[in-house]
Design a protein around this motif. Structure first.
Motif, PDB file in Angstrom:
ATOM      1  N   UNK A  29      38.554 -84.415  22.009  1.00  0.00           N
ATOM      2  CA  UNK A  29      38.423 -83.061  22.549  1.00  0.00           C
ATOM      3  C   UNK A  29      37.029 -82.515  22.339  1.00  0.00           C
ATOM      4  N   UNK A  30      36.473 -82.738  21.148  1.00  0.00           N
ATOM      5  CA  UNK A  30      35.101 -82.285  20.867  1.00  0.00           C
ATOM      6  C   UNK A  30      34.097 -83.041  21.727  1.00  0.00           C
ATOM      7  N   UNK A  31      34.366 -84.334  21.955  1.00  0.00           N
ATOM      8  CA  UNK A  31      33.472 -85.131  22.804  1.00  0.00           C
ATOM      9  C   UNK A  31      33.480 -84.605  24.238  1.00  0.00           C
ATOM     10  N   UNK A  32      34.656 -84.214  24.713  1.00  0.00           N
ATOM     11  CA  UNK A  32      34.757 -83.638  26.064  1.00  0.00           C
ATOM     12  C   UNK A  32      33.958 -82.348  26.143  1.00  0.00           C
ATOM     13  N   UNK A  33      34.035 -81.530  25.087  1.00  0.00           N
ATOM     14  CA  UNK A  33      33.283 -80.261  25.062  1.00  0.00           C
ATOM     15  C   UNK A  33      31.779 -80.527  25.065  1.00  0.00           C
ATOM     16  N   UNK A  40      26.244 -78.877  31.792  1.00  0.00           N
ATOM     17  CA  UNK A  40      25.802 -77.509  32.095  1.00  0.00           C
ATOM     18  C   UNK A  40      24.303 -77.344  31.899  1.00  0.00           C
ATOM     19  N   UNK A  41      23.750 -78.033  30.897  1.00  0.00           N
ATOM     20  CA  UNK A  41      22.319 -77.918  30.610  1.00  0.00           C
ATOM     21  C   UNK A  41      21.510 -79.076  31.191  1.00  0.00           C
ATOM     22  N   UNK A  42      22.120 -79.784  32.145  1.00  0.00           N
ATOM     23  CA  UNK A  42      21.431 -80.878  32.849  1.00  0.00           C
ATOM     24  C   UNK A  42      20.912 -81.939  31.881  1.00  0.00           C
ATOM     25  N   UNK A  46      22.823 -87.693  28.023  1.00  0.00           N
ATOM     26  CA  UNK A  46      23.358 -87.723  26.667  1.00  0.00           C
ATOM     27  C   UNK A  46      24.883 -87.881  26.652  1.00  0.00           C
ATOM     28  N   UNK A  47      25.468 -87.939  27.842  1.00  0.00           N
ATOM     29  CA  UNK A  47      26.926 -87.997  27.930  1.00  0.00           C
ATOM     30  C   UNK A  47      27.548 -89.165  27.189  1.00  0.00           C
ATOM     31  N   UNK A  48      26.859 -90.307  27.186  1.00  0.00           N
ATOM     32  CA  UNK A  48      27.401 -91.486  26.508  1.00  0.00           C
ATOM     33  C   UNK A  48      27.434 -91.331  24.990  1.00  0.00           C
ATOM     34  N   UNK A  99      26.594 -68.226  29.832  1.00  0.00           N
ATOM     35  CA  UNK A  99      28.003 -68.576  30.035  1.00  0.00           C
ATOM     36  C   UNK A  99      28.198 -69.859  30.844  1.00  0.00           C
ATOM     37  N   UNK A 100      27.563 -70.955  30.430  1.00  0.00           N
ATOM     38  CA  UNK A 100      27.736 -72.216  31.174  1.00  0.00           C
ATOM     39  C   UNK A 100      29.122 -72.822  30.984  1.00  0.00           C
ATOM     40  N   UNK A 101      29.727 -72.567  29.818  1.00  0.00           N
ATOM     41  CA  UNK A 101      31.076 -73.052  29.505  1.00  0.00           C
ATOM     42  C   UNK A 101      31.842 -71.883  28.905  1.00  0.00           C
ATOM     43  N   UNK A 102      33.049 -71.629  29.404  1.00  0.00           N
ATOM     44  CA  UNK A 102      33.769 -70.412  29.008  1.00  0.00           C
ATOM     45  C   UNK A 102      34.196 -70.409  27.547  1.00  0.00           C
ATOM     46  N   UNK A 103      34.578 -71.570  27.020  1.00  0.00           N
ATOM     47  CA  UNK A 103      35.052 -71.651  25.633  1.00  0.00           C
ATOM     48  C   UNK A 103      34.061 -72.455  24.819  1.00  0.00           C
TER      49      UNK A 103
END
Length: 412
Positions: A29-33, A40-42, A46-48, A99-103
């Motif tokens: 879950x933290x990895x998904x966040x 959101x920050x382009x 770093x996704x991997x 506000x790029x991500x709501x939570x």
């Protein structure tokens, strides 16, 4: 001032331990966040490394909290909490403004906070942080450094083992809407009188080359010299949103099969793979025997994915799983279970059991009593986990006492 230092140290320790623990028991879950923030920050490159950042953040928060709570290596802990909170207070201000991500995800899925709430929380926490940091030289050193480092090392290893278990299997505590025992239709209901979404309609009219904004109350409907250009609807206040609000499945033709899943009176197995290309192929193929069992009519089986149908076709042609895939939203599937693939058992819309692909049920045992197997599985797993936690806690407590009080001399 000694009492103030003590209160601030304990408060920060508890907050950091809680924050690190709830992230640690749900590393995916933290990895998904993290992935959402990177997108959101382009910073998609770093996704991997999202999972790595997830583990590092959870373990760092937990061990900082432990150091503060137990008063170990206080100078280093004071600097760590000061730098940590300074960075994240500034970051959450940026998040609140953009506000790029709501939570924010600062407390995992255990406590949901908006970006502004998170920023306010961090501002409040900066008060005890500054007390601890400015008074860092006044905290007494009671044990030799080696004893403190060994203690922190043991606890650090402990949280890493917890994270590893929750990653390979499923979170030991489930804060998600699709936790076991949830009745999905009820979780989708909107209570009578619940606040509704509020929208504002903006009308754009043009006159003499000038475009102006109007509302439904003041637009120039009696002045024909104004020409309508565009209309936009803007959400100004979010209404009540049920815990489950995006539970919808379709077949390859776009037909909605959600009710077939929810209101089937038989046991329904859902094989969940948010992305078939990233899934454990052996895990998906392992479900073939389960799908064959359900073809007999005693249960139903659906394979769900968010992958495009072109990828599904390629996967099917290459691996021949023997069952079709249905389509669902990726976020929904990731929320349903933290495993790719994972398995969920429901009946009459109620979630009965969830399995990681590393512990899929044995088909032979399911043939006689599906519910009995699920109940036995959860009872045995809970008993085993409880015993393990108690034994580890006892050994850890004894080890800490031994290290701090017996093996190392106390300092005055």
């Amino acid at each position: 001032m000694k009492v103030v230092r003590f209160i601030c140290r304990i408060l920060l320790g508890l907050v950091f331990i809680f924050s690190g623990f709830v992230k640690g028991i749900d590393p995916m879950g933290s990895a998904i966040k993290f992935g959402e923030y990177f997108s959101a920050f382009h910073l998609s490159f770093l996704g991997n490394f999202s999972l790595l950042f997830s583990v590092l953040l959870a373990s760092a928060e937990f061990i900082i909290g432990i150091a503060l709570l137990l008063g170990l290596r206080m100078k280093i802990a004071s600097w760590a909490v000061f730098l940590f909170m300074s960075f994240f207070t500034l970051l959450t201000l940026i998040l609140a403004l953009t506000n790029p991500v709501s939570d924010c995800g600062c407390f995992g899925d255990a406590i949901k906070l908006t970006n502004w709430q998170t920023f306010l929380k961090n501002v409040i926490l900066m008060v005890p942080v500054m007390v601890v940091f400015l008074e860092r030289n006044k905290f007494s050193v009671r044990y030799k450094p080696l004893g403190e480092w060994v203690t922190l090392g043991i606890l650090f290893t402990g949280i890493l083992l917890v994270i590893r278990y929750c990653y390979f299997y499923l979170p030991i505590m489930d804060f998600l809407p699709y936790r076991t025992g949830t009745n999905i239709p009820k979780a989708m209901e909107i209570p009578e009188g619940a606040p509704q979404d509020e929208y504002k309609t903006i009308l754009y009219y043009q006159k003499d080359g000038v475009t102006k904004e109007f509302t439904l109350e003041n637009y120039p409907w009696q002045d024909s010299t104004w020409k309508w250009v565009d209309t936009k609807t803007v959400l100004i206040k979010k209404g009540y949103q049920p815990p489950i609000h995006d539970f919808r499945f379709t077949d390859q033709e776009g037909n909605d099969i959600t009710d077939l899943v929810l209101y089937d009176t038989r046991y329904v197995f859902l094989l969940i793979s948010p992305n078939v290309q990233k899934a454990n192929t052996a895990g998906i193929m392992q479900a073939k025997s389960l799908a064959d069992l359900c073809h007999g009519g005693n249960c139903a089986f659906y394979a769900l994915t968010a992958s495009p149908f072109s990828e599904i076709r390629n996967f099917t042609e290459k691996n021949n799983p023997g069952f079709p895939f249905y389509h669902a939203d990726e976020t929904t599937l990731q929320t349903m279970i933290r495993s790719n693939p994972g398995l969920m058992l429901i009946k009459d819309g109620t979630i009965i059991a969830k399995w990681s692909y590393r512990e899929f049920p044995e088909v032979e045992r399911l043939k006689n009593d599906i519910l009995g197997y699920a109940v036995t599985y959860y009872r045995e797993k809970r008993e085993s986990l409880t015993k393990t936690i108690l034994i580890l806690t006892l050994l850890l407590t004894l080890a800490v006492i031994k290290i701090l009080q017996l093996n190392f001399d106390r300092r005055d």
